[in-house]
Scaffold this active site. Structure first.
Site, PDB file in Angstrom:
ATOM      1  N   ARG A 235       0.860  -1.186   0.000  1.00 46.37           N
ATOM      2  CA  ARG A 235       0.000   0.000   0.000  1.00 46.37           C
ATOM      3  C   ARG A 235       0.897   1.237   0.000  1.00 46.37           C
ATOM      4  NH1 ARG A 235      -3.341  -2.724  -1.618  1.00 46.37           N
ATOM      5  NH2 ARG A 235      -5.406  -3.219  -0.803  1.00 46.37           N
ATOM      6  N   GLU A 264      -2.653   7.541  -4.913  1.00 48.18           N
ATOM      7  CA  GLU A 264      -2.993   6.913  -6.205  1.00 48.18           C
ATOM      8  C   GLU A 264      -4.473   7.044  -6.580  1.00 48.18           C
ATOM      9  OE1 GLU A 264      -1.831   2.858  -5.073  1.00 48.18           O
ATOM     10  OE2 GLU A 264      -3.885   2.219  -5.425  1.00 48.18           O
ATOM     11  N   HIS A 296      -0.850  -0.222  -9.679  1.00 51.00           N
ATOM     12  CA  HIS A 296      -1.574  -1.191  -8.844  1.00 51.00           C
ATOM     13  C   HIS A 296      -2.028  -2.395  -9.679  1.00 51.00           C
ATOM     14  CE1 HIS A 296      -3.738  -1.240  -4.749  1.00 51.00           C
ATOM     15  NE2 HIS A 296      -3.622  -2.474  -5.185  1.00 51.00           N
TER      16      HIS A 296
HETATM   17  P1  NAI Z   1      -1.347 -11.309   4.953  1.00 47.91           P
HETATM   18  O1  NAI Z   1      -2.376 -10.811   5.919  1.00 47.91           O
HETATM   19  O2  NAI Z   1      -1.328 -12.745   4.582  1.00 47.91           O
HETATM   20  O3  NAI Z   1       0.112 -10.925   5.508  1.00 47.91           O
HETATM   21  C1  NAI Z   1       0.427  -9.695   6.077  1.00 47.91           C
HETATM   22  C2  NAI Z   1       1.590  -9.912   7.028  1.00 47.91           C
HETATM   23  O4  NAI Z   1       1.979  -8.634   7.551  1.00 47.91           O
HETATM   24  C3  NAI Z   1       1.232 -10.804   8.220  1.00 47.91           C
HETATM   25  O5  NAI Z   1       2.214 -11.813   8.364  1.00 47.91           O
HETATM   26  C4  NAI Z   1       1.241  -9.841   9.397  1.00 47.91           C
HETATM   27  O6  NAI Z   1       1.640 -10.466  10.624  1.00 47.91           O
HETATM   28  C5  NAI Z   1       2.264  -8.822   8.934  1.00 47.91           C
HETATM   29  N1  NAI Z   1       2.166  -7.559   9.651  1.00 47.91           N
HETATM   30  C6  NAI Z   1       1.068  -6.962  10.173  1.00 47.91           C
HETATM   31  N2  NAI Z   1       1.418  -5.831  10.796  1.00 47.91           N
HETATM   32  C7  NAI Z   1       2.761  -5.708  10.666  1.00 47.91           C
HETATM   33  C8  NAI Z   1       3.705  -4.756  11.109  1.00 47.91           C
HETATM   34  N3  NAI Z   1       3.321  -3.698  11.821  1.00 47.91           N
HETATM   35  N4  NAI Z   1       4.997  -4.944  10.792  1.00 47.91           N
HETATM   36  C9  NAI Z   1       5.392  -6.034  10.084  1.00 47.91           C
HETATM   37  N5  NAI Z   1       4.546  -6.984   9.645  1.00 47.91           N
HETATM   38  C10 NAI Z   1       3.248  -6.810   9.932  1.00 47.91           C
HETATM   39  O7  NAI Z   1      -1.482 -10.370   3.669  1.00 47.91           O
HETATM   40  P2  NAI Z   1      -1.050 -10.696   2.173  1.00 47.91           P
HETATM   41  O8  NAI Z   1      -2.136 -11.436   1.477  1.00 47.91           O
HETATM   42  O9  NAI Z   1       0.324 -11.267   2.174  1.00 47.91           O
HETATM   43  O10 NAI Z   1      -1.032  -9.216   1.555  1.00 47.91           O
HETATM   44  C11 NAI Z   1      -0.096  -8.245   2.014  1.00 47.91           C
HETATM   45  C12 NAI Z   1      -0.526  -6.873   1.515  1.00 47.91           C
HETATM   46  O11 NAI Z   1      -0.421  -6.837   0.096  1.00 47.91           O
HETATM   47  C13 NAI Z   1      -2.010  -6.529   1.787  1.00 47.91           C
HETATM   48  O12 NAI Z   1      -2.150  -5.924   3.057  1.00 47.91           O
HETATM   49  C14 NAI Z   1      -2.366  -5.575   0.683  1.00 47.91           C
HETATM   50  O13 NAI Z   1      -2.224  -4.251   1.164  1.00 47.91           O
HETATM   51  C15 NAI Z   1      -1.307  -5.838  -0.388  1.00 47.91           C
HETATM   52  N6  NAI Z   1      -1.883  -6.313  -1.646  1.00 47.91           N
HETATM   53  C16 NAI Z   1      -1.553  -5.630  -2.796  1.00 47.91           C
HETATM   54  C17 NAI Z   1      -2.044  -6.053  -4.025  1.00 47.91           C
HETATM   55  C18 NAI Z   1      -1.646  -5.356  -5.308  1.00 47.91           C
HETATM   56  O14 NAI Z   1      -2.258  -5.617  -6.354  1.00 47.91           O
HETATM   57  N7  NAI Z   1      -0.640  -4.498  -5.309  1.00 47.91           N
HETATM   58  C19 NAI Z   1      -2.968  -7.197  -4.103  1.00 47.91           C
HETATM   59  C20 NAI Z   1      -3.187  -7.872  -2.850  1.00 47.91           C
HETATM   60  C21 NAI Z   1      -2.671  -7.428  -1.659  1.00 47.91           C
END
Ligand code: NAI
Length: 347
Positions: A235, A264, A296
């Site tokens: 993000r 964005e 994105h």
């Molecule tokens: P997920 O929920 O599986 O993993 C997120 C990880 O971040 C978890 O392991 C969590 O413990 C960790 N986390 C939470 N707070 C934290 C902090 N303060 N410091 C360090 N780590 C922390 O999420 P997933 O599916 O891996 O997605 C990650 C991010 O990718 C989403 O939040 C979303 O914003 C972004 N995303 C972007 C897309 C794109 O098209 N560019 C598409 C899908 C997701």
């Protein structure tokens, strides 16, 4: 037949939702405009709203939707930082698509890394112009270098596996470390500052929360190696862009691959090629030869779009059957596994 109003619809959304909807049987009204306070009244007479990452689901918009009778919103994305949780709590159920293709996002992060490193985007243009010189295209071996992954959830873990395949050392920082996975994957958890200190490439995969907002700022940038490559497919708000620009000017940041940008909303997903770019910060980013911005698109694969459509409509099926949605946003802690949610007692 239940009626869905579908905001910010693009031709590819229609293609994949129409295909999935053959099985679900909703009446879907596709609206090209984003969901905003001005467009929210269009939801009157519909049973559900379908929204995306750059739709406005702030308190005032939630108020309008609630007053127009909307009791369920199906987000067709994973992130929900644009939803005012306090405002929807107790009034509107919100489902999302927690995972549609973590591979798509991890592989796009790799595409940014490889393009920035080996400059294939420049080579493509050069050779078409019969310029076969190599000057300015020098890269480095990924093999033996250190990658730092912030956030080792679904996407971060897949990226770690791919980078291990390149022969990289992979460090990770996560607020909730998954030590069993890391032991098996050969990944080392370190403190955040240590990851900044040691990594040649840093990739962000944690959600945007009040805690992570602007986690990449002047202070954290100063802790990084000179010439580090920074990748953000998570993000935009994770990075204080003005500080990133300062670090690009000094050479502290050697390359930046950005699939997301903090401002964005007004630009990404739209063709604005015949308009003046009024965002000076974004315009400044485009002046750097070592910055690659994609709009994105990390999620944008056929597999992901099929999964998004199926899960979004499946969430609505559950809601209209009177069940709690498996992928309902938890209003207390944000976690899919919150027991208050899975027992149907979230509100
Ligand atoms: P997920 O929920 O599986 O993993 C997120 C990880 O971040 C978890 O392991 C969590 O413990 C960790 N986390 C939470 N707070 C934290 C902090 N303060 N410091 C360090 N780590 C922390 O999420 P997933 O599916 O891996 O997605 C990650 C991010 O990718 C989403 O939040 C979303 O914003 C972004 N995303 C972007 C897309 C794109 O098209 N560019 C598409 C899908 C997701």
């Amino acid at each position: 037949m239940k009626k869905i109003i579908f905001f910010d619809a693009k031709p590819y959304d229609r293609e994949f939702f129409d295909a999935a909807n053959k099985k679900h049987g909703y009446e879907i009204k596709y609206i090209n405009n984003r969901l905003l306070a001005d467009t929210a009244p269009l939801a009157a007479g519909y049973d559900a709203v379908c929204a995306f990452v750059n739709d406005d689901l702030s308190g005032p918009v939630a108020d309008i939707l609630f007053n127009k009778g909307i009791r369920v919103i199906a987000m067709r994305c994973a992130g929900y930082n644009n939803v005012d949780l306090k405002s929807v709590f107790g009034r509107i159920h919100v489902g999302r698509v927690p995972a549609y293709s973590p591979y798509a996002v991890a592989e796009h992060a790799v595409a940014l890394i490889l393009t920035l490193n080996r400059k294939t985007h420049k080579a493509y243009n050069r050779t078409r112009d019969s310029n076969f010189a190599l000057g300015g295209l020098l890269g480095f071996d990924l093999h033996g270098k250190t990658a730092g992954i912030i956030g080792t959830g679904r996407i971060g873990q897949i990226l770690a596996g791919i980078l291990k395949g390149f022969g990289m050392r992979v460090l990770a920082f996560d607020r909730f470390p998954k030590t069993d996975w890391a032991d098996g994957a050969g990944v080392e958890y370190v403190e955040e500052a240590e990851l900044y200190r040691q990594s040649d490439i840093i990739s962000l995969h944690c959600p945007l929360t009040p805690e992570t907002e602007y986690m990449i700022n002047a202070k954290s940038l100063s802790q990084m190696k000179d010439g580090v490559m920074l990748i953000n497919t998570s993000r935009g708000g994770l990075i204080e862009t003005k500080d990133l620009i300062d670090a690009l000017k000094t050479g502290k940041i050697g390359a930046a691959g950005l699939d997301v940008y903090e401002e964005e909303d007004g630009y990404f997903f739209e063709d604005r090629s015949d308009e003046v770019l009024t965002d000076d910060v974004l315009a400044r980013l485009f002046t750097f030869p070592n910055v690659l911005v994609t709009a994105h698109q990390a999620f944008f694969t056929k597999e992901a779009l099929g999964n998004i459509a199926e899960t979004t409509l499946g969430n609505l099926d559950a809601f209209f059957r009177g069940e709690s949605m498996a992928n309902e946003i938890c209003y207390h802690c944000g976690k899919d596994t919150c027991p208050r949610k899975t027992t149907g007692k979230c509100f």
